[in-house]
Design an enzyme around this catalytic site. Structure first.
Site, short mmCIF file in Angstrom:
data_model
loop_
_atom_site.label_atom_id
_atom_site.label_comp_id
_atom_site.label_asym_id
_atom_site.label_seq_id
_atom_site.Cartn_x
_atom_site.Cartn_y
_atom_site.Cartn_z
NE ARG A 1 -13.84 -1.34 5.58
CZ ARG A 1 -14.23 -1.28 6.86
NH1 ARG A 1 -15.33 -1.93 7.23
NH2 ARG A 1 -13.54 -0.60 7.75
CG ASP B 1 -13.58 2.28 4.77
OD1 ASP B 1 -12.74 2.12 3.86
OD2 ASP B 1 -13.29 2.77 5.88
CE LYS C 1 -9.78 2.76 1.28
NZ LYS C 1 -9.60 3.48 2.56
NE ARG D 1 -3.78 -0.19 2.36
CZ ARG D 1 -4.67 -0.05 3.33
NH1 ARG D 1 -4.72 -0.94 4.31
NH2 ARG D 1 -5.50 0.98 3.34
#
EC number: 2.5.1.19
Length: 430
Positions: A390, A315, A342, A123
């Site tokens: 997620r 998100d 992400k 990231r």
């Protein structure tokens, strides 16, 4: 680890979701820098937040856990110097730990090495390296990636910084570094991102001014210990909001959810789409608006989401895509390129897995086009979470309207933000 899930008849009940991850991180950090004893009630004991707790313990802060609360004996703005020349902090999968902590470490008179797992190591960190370096910190990296080697200085130089992205992690890193600067530090962003740091800095006694998309923080002599209660996480509640909306005959209440106006984009757009959502028992707890969310199954129409709304629901976009597959018409999402950096490339992850489930979806460089149909059921199959919490939770909610069996690979990653997710899901399915 994989989990097998099946379609449900409807969902109902009264639930609570885990405490807010963003607020927990910030509460631990500022309590550690305060003078005196702080209490963080109802903190989130997730993998990510535990990384932040362990980092400050490693730097000499006394943090005790008792009955769901953290008791933090603040060390003040100057953390203890390492006994062996430098600290080695492992941030796991937590981008919040890494970026926000970088802002604090930039103002410390010692050296720290931050490493992370394979996902975090991919990231981008230049977004915090650049402004913190301009303030005087000496930061080395692996071509903008972890590990970070941060050699701080005190005082740092004041900074007037304009970001081309609306990201609360970068904003917070700069504001936290501004506590150690020799003058006022100002941050400007294109669209206002989540403001938990601003609210909490003010609560801890910091002189901070907010004017639209501008935030100015002034150097701090000390932070004042606080008693903080962390509300439920709207990003975790989003999955159950989705479940109640898309499974016929459902009626669900989610108690004690934080509805910060910089985080309520999902609720706003769902109401525009025709969602039956009621925010009840509105109140304020520890500087944050909190309510109970009542959601009923609804026939929805498509909507467009652009860059002006994305920061308020970034998100929640993966699970919003699921909702859009059940909304009549074509939903377009743009301005969401941040999803590509992400825990996984969420644009690619969502698109590939929803195609497996039979949804009509196409990816854009910065978003999606979804052709939704309220009469269309998904088809269960084997899907991948890409070890992204997620994505795993979104696919679990998708299974509730998928014919047959849905098998989610690497399903355990939900513990990053929602320990006990599958148990809560099982309890509401009828």
């Amino acid at each position: 680890m994989e989990i097998k899930l099946k379609k449900t008849n409807y969902v109902s009940g009264v639930i609570e979701v885990p405490s807010d991850k963003s607020i927990t991180h910030r509460a631990v950090m500022l309590s550690s820098l305060a003078e005196g004893n702080s209490i963080v009630r109802d903190y989130l004991p997730s993998d990510d937040c535990n990384r932040t707790i362990e980092a400050f313990r490693q730097m000499g802060v006394e943090i005790k856990i008792d009955n769901g609360s953290l008791y933090v004996k603040g060390a003040g703005l100057k953390l203890a110097k390492p006994q062996n020349g430098k600290y080695n902090i492992y941030a796991g999968n937590s981008g919040t730990t890494t970026r926000l902590l970088s802002g604090i470490l930039a103002g410390q008179d010692f050296e720290t090495v931050i490493t992370g797992d394979d996902s975090l190591s991919k990231r981008p960190m230049r977004r915090v390296i650049l402004p913190l370096s301009q303030m005087g910190a000496n930061i080395k990296s692996n071509d903008g990636l972890l590990p970070l080697i941060i050699k701080g200085r005190n005082p740092l130089k004041e900074l007037n910084y304009e970001s081309d992205k609306s990201t609360a992690q970068v904003k917070s890193a700069i504001l936290f570094a501004g506590l150690f600067a020799d003058g006022a530090t100002t941050y400007k962003e294109p669209v206002k991102s989540r403001d938990h740091s601003e609210r909490m800095l003010k609560a801890f006694g910091v002189n901070i001014k907010v004017n639209g998309n501008f935030v100015t923080v002034y150097p701090a002599e000390k932070l004042i210990a606080q008693d903080i209660t962390v509300p439920g996480d709207i990003s975790s509640a989003a999955f159950f909001i989705a479940a109640a909306l898309i499974v016929p005959d459902s009626n669900l209440t989610i108690r004690n959810v934080g509805v910060n106006p910089t985080r309520d984009g999902l609720i706003e757009v769902l109401k525009q789409m025709g969602a039956d959502i009621t925010l009840a028992n509105m109140r304020e707890i520890s500087q944050e608006p909190v309510c109970d969310i009542v959601v009923k199954y609804s026939k929805l129409k498509a909507a467009d989401i652009d860059a002006s709304l994305v920061p308020r629901m970034v998100d929640e976009i993966p699970v919003f895509v699921l909702i859009a597959t059940q909304a009549d018409g074509i939903t377009r999402i743009s301005g969401a390129k941040e999803l590509r950096v992400k825990e996984s490339d969420r644009i690619e992850s969502v698109t590939s897995q929803f195609k497996k489930l039979g949804a009509q979806i196409e990816s854009l460089e910065d978003g999606f086009i979804i052709n939704g149909n309220s009469k269309f059921n998904l088809a269960g199959t084997i899907v991948d979470s890409f070890d992204d919490h997620r994505i795993a939770m979104t696919l679990a909610i998708a299974s509730l309207i998928a014919e047959g069996e849905t098998i989610i690979r690497d399903s355990h990653c939900v513990d990053i933000s929602f320990p006990g997710f599958y148990k809560v899901l099982n309890n509401i399915c009828r």
